[in-house]
Scaffold this motif. Structure first.
Motif, mmCIF file in Angstrom:
data_model
loop_
_atom_site.group_PDB
_atom_site.id
_atom_site.type_symbol
_atom_site.label_atom_id
_atom_site.label_comp_id
_atom_site.label_asym_id
_atom_site.label_seq_id
_atom_site.Cartn_x
_atom_site.Cartn_y
_atom_site.Cartn_z
ATOM 1 N N ALA A 198 28.085 -15.345 -26.776
ATOM 2 C CA ALA A 198 28.366 -16.743 -26.446
ATOM 3 C C ALA A 198 27.270 -17.635 -27.010
ATOM 4 O O ALA A 198 26.090 -17.288 -26.959
ATOM 5 N N ARG A 199 27.683 -18.787 -27.525
ATOM 6 C CA ARG A 199 26.700 -19.756 -27.990
ATOM 7 C C ARG A 199 26.033 -20.440 -26.806
ATOM 8 O O ARG A 199 26.482 -20.332 -25.663
ATOM 9 N N ARG A 200 24.955 -21.188 -27.078
ATOM 10 C CA ARG A 200 24.185 -21.766 -25.978
ATOM 11 C C ARG A 200 25.007 -22.772 -25.173
ATOM 12 O O ARG A 200 24.933 -22.810 -23.950
ATOM 13 N N TRP A 201 25.813 -23.612 -25.878
ATOM 14 C CA TRP A 201 26.595 -24.596 -25.132
ATOM 15 C C TRP A 201 27.644 -23.915 -24.266
ATOM 16 O O TRP A 201 27.929 -24.358 -23.161
ATOM 17 N N LYS A 202 28.202 -22.811 -24.784
ATOM 18 C CA LYS A 202 29.196 -22.080 -24.009
ATOM 19 C C LYS A 202 28.555 -21.422 -22.785
ATOM 20 O O LYS A 202 29.128 -21.423 -21.684
ATOM 21 N N THR A 203 27.361 -20.886 -22.974
ATOM 22 C CA THR A 203 26.633 -20.308 -21.838
ATOM 23 C C THR A 203 26.315 -21.369 -20.793
ATOM 24 O O THR A 203 26.455 -21.145 -19.590
ATOM 25 N N THR A 204 25.912 -22.539 -21.272
ATOM 26 C CA THR A 204 25.577 -23.619 -20.330
ATOM 27 C C THR A 204 26.787 -24.052 -19.519
ATOM 28 O O THR A 204 26.702 -24.235 -18.293
ATOM 29 N N VAL A 205 27.923 -24.200 -20.207
ATOM 30 C CA VAL A 205 29.122 -24.704 -19.525
ATOM 31 C C VAL A 205 29.740 -23.660 -18.607
ATOM 32 O O VAL A 205 30.170 -23.967 -17.482
ATOM 33 N N SER A 206 29.800 -22.418 -19.064
ATOM 34 C CA SER A 206 30.548 -21.398 -18.327
ATOM 35 C C SER A 206 29.687 -20.544 -17.401
ATOM 36 O O SER A 206 30.228 -19.872 -16.522
ATOM 37 N N VAL A 207 28.371 -20.545 -17.585
ATOM 38 C CA VAL A 207 27.508 -19.683 -16.760
ATOM 39 C C VAL A 207 26.482 -20.498 -15.973
ATOM 40 O O VAL A 207 26.406 -20.387 -14.744
ATOM 41 N N VAL A 208 25.705 -21.325 -16.671
ATOM 42 C CA VAL A 208 24.587 -22.003 -16.018
ATOM 43 C C VAL A 208 25.074 -23.065 -15.029
ATOM 44 O O VAL A 208 24.641 -23.104 -13.873
ATOM 45 N N LEU A 209 25.967 -23.937 -15.484
ATOM 46 C CA LEU A 209 26.437 -25.011 -14.605
ATOM 47 C C LEU A 209 27.165 -24.480 -13.357
ATOM 48 O O LEU A 209 26.892 -24.951 -12.241
ATOM 49 N N PRO A 210 28.092 -23.507 -13.483
ATOM 50 C CA PRO A 210 28.712 -22.986 -12.253
ATOM 51 C C PRO A 210 27.714 -22.349 -11.304
ATOM 52 O O PRO A 210 27.889 -22.421 -10.083
ATOM 53 N N ALA A 211 26.657 -21.731 -11.842
ATOM 54 C CA ALA A 211 25.666 -21.106 -10.966
ATOM 55 C C ALA A 211 24.848 -22.140 -10.200
ATOM 56 O O ALA A 211 24.343 -21.855 -9.112
ATOM 57 N N ALA A 212 24.707 -23.340 -10.768
ATOM 58 C CA ALA A 212 23.866 -24.364 -10.134
ATOM 59 C C ALA A 212 24.669 -25.512 -9.562
ATOM 60 O O ALA A 212 24.083 -26.512 -9.133
ATOM 61 N N ILE A 213 25.990 -25.401 -9.527
ATOM 62 C CA ILE A 213 26.821 -26.566 -9.193
ATOM 63 C C ILE A 213 26.580 -27.055 -7.770
ATOM 64 O O ILE A 213 26.607 -28.269 -7.505
ATOM 65 N N SER A 214 26.313 -26.156 -6.826
ATOM 66 C CA SER A 214 26.106 -26.595 -5.441
ATOM 67 C C SER A 214 24.874 -27.485 -5.324
ATOM 68 O O SER A 214 24.916 -28.554 -4.696
ATOM 69 N N GLY A 215 23.773 -27.072 -5.934
ATOM 70 C CA GLY A 215 22.563 -27.878 -5.891
ATOM 71 C C GLY A 215 22.715 -29.172 -6.657
ATOM 72 O O GLY A 215 22.195 -30.218 -6.250
ATOM 73 N N ILE A 216 23.438 -29.130 -7.785
ATOM 74 C CA ILE A 216 23.661 -30.353 -8.560
ATOM 75 C C ILE A 216 24.459 -31.361 -7.752
ATOM 76 O O ILE A 216 24.137 -32.560 -7.722
ATOM 77 N N VAL A 217 25.493 -30.899 -7.073
ATOM 78 C CA VAL A 217 26.308 -31.805 -6.249
ATOM 79 C C VAL A 217 25.482 -32.396 -5.115
ATOM 80 O O VAL A 217 25.619 -33.575 -4.774
ATOM 81 N N SER A 218 24.605 -31.592 -4.520
ATOM 82 C CA SER A 218 23.748 -32.113 -3.459
ATOM 83 C C SER A 218 22.864 -33.243 -3.979
ATOM 84 O O SER A 218 22.715 -34.282 -3.316
ATOM 85 N N GLY A 219 22.275 -33.061 -5.158
ATOM 86 C CA GLY A 219 21.446 -34.113 -5.744
ATOM 87 C C GLY A 219 22.249 -35.360 -6.047
ATOM 88 O O GLY A 219 21.787 -36.488 -5.823
#
Length: 304
Positions: A198-219
């Motif tokens: 996976a390219r970096r943007w794909k990793t960010t969209v499909s792996v990193v953001l879902p893993a951090a979505i709860s904290g991001i929404v809280s912020g």
């Protein structure tokens, strides 16, 4: 050589450590108990003013709360009884929504650049410094900046000017909170995704953001709650109105601005409307927070 190794007795496995509380030394148990007690005490002390505020707002605001209060126009005289906060409810939703629409995409994308691409380069450090500085800027200063740079230019106070000021206040909060949440995502997840091609943007969209979505929404919800409760920039740049205005052009008002205006009056009717507006604002923030939690849980990674 093989015979010597075979004759050597097998090493005994180390005994597992006893992690029970009773196995700890007395001093560690005492320190642990004192620390836990202090943390519980601090939590209770912090909850006392919060509980008193919630109780007082509900007690004073429930008396004027009704469906008519939420939709009727604001009386043009503070001493007049009756009326409602319909224009303030509409203004809060449209102005805060516009501010969120402007700041959330910019803030999240900016945080992704800082954590996933910029790292510690000069531009990333400059953006972090500017975001930290903007976080500490008083809201009245931001309102004054928008008033001088936009309202005086177009010669009109409007809901868009208020949304612009609130968006500027929300932006640094979203950037810094989102970056901190992205930083907590383990690098092993990124490496595993990269190992699969996976390219970096794909990793960010499909792996990193879902893993951090709860904290991001809280912020993001913290930023929205701050924006919805801001008074000074709205009073400076939004003007005032007594009828509902569901557009960003023309004079507008918010619940926070009406709390400020009515709470300063000596008339009981105006003070009652201020308490009702405070309760309405608190309920709106609560509803949006719960809704955001439900939506974020839909996209969050369930098991890591």
């Amino acid at each position: 050589m093989t015979a010597t190794t075979a004759a050597r007795p097998a090493a005994s496995a180390p005994a597992p450590a006893d992690l029970r509380r009773s196995a700890l030394p007395l001093r560690r148990r005492v320190v642990d108990g004192v620390s836990k007690g202090l943390m519980v005490f601090a939590l209770l002390v912090a909850l006392v003013p919060l509980g008193l505020v919630i109780y007082k707002v509900i007690e004073a605001g429930a008396g004027v709360m009704s469906w008519d209060f939420l939709i009727e126009d604001i009386p043009n005289s503070a001493r007049r009884a009756g009326g409602g906060m319909g224009p303030a409810v509409a203004g809060t939703l449209i102005i805060t929504g516009a501010a969120a629409a402007m700041s959330i995409p910019l803030g999240v994308l900016g945080a992704i650049y800082l954590n996933e691409y910029g790292k510690q380069n000069a531009l990333a450090r400059l953006i972090r410094t500017m975001a930290d500085v903007m976080t500490g800027v008083p809201s009245v200063v931001m309102g004054l900046f928008v008033y001088v740079s936009y309202v005086l230019l177009v010669k009109e106070q409007s809901g868009f000017a208020a949304a612009l000021a609130l968006g500027c206040l929300m932006l640094p909060i979203i950037i810094r909170s989102t970056e901190e949440m992205l930083r907590l995502v383990p690098d092993e997840l990124r490496q595993a995704s990269a190992a699969l091609g996976a390219r970096r943007w794909k990793t960010t969209v499909s792996v990193v953001l879902p893993a951090a979505i709860s904290g991001i929404v809280s912020g993001i919800m913290l930023a929205i709650a701050r924006a919805a409760g801001e008074t000074a920039p709205v009073v400076l740049v939004a003007g005032t109105t007594f009828v509902s205005n569901w557009s960003l052009s023309g004079d507008n008002t918010t619940l926070a601005a009406q709390i400020f205006k009515n709470a300063g009056e000596f008339f009981p009717a105006a003070q009652g409307r201020a308490w009702g507006a405070a309760l309405t604002l608190m309920v709106i923030v609560l509803v949006f927070t719960v809704a955001a939690r439900l939506i974020s849980s839909r996209f969050a990674i369930k098991e890591r």
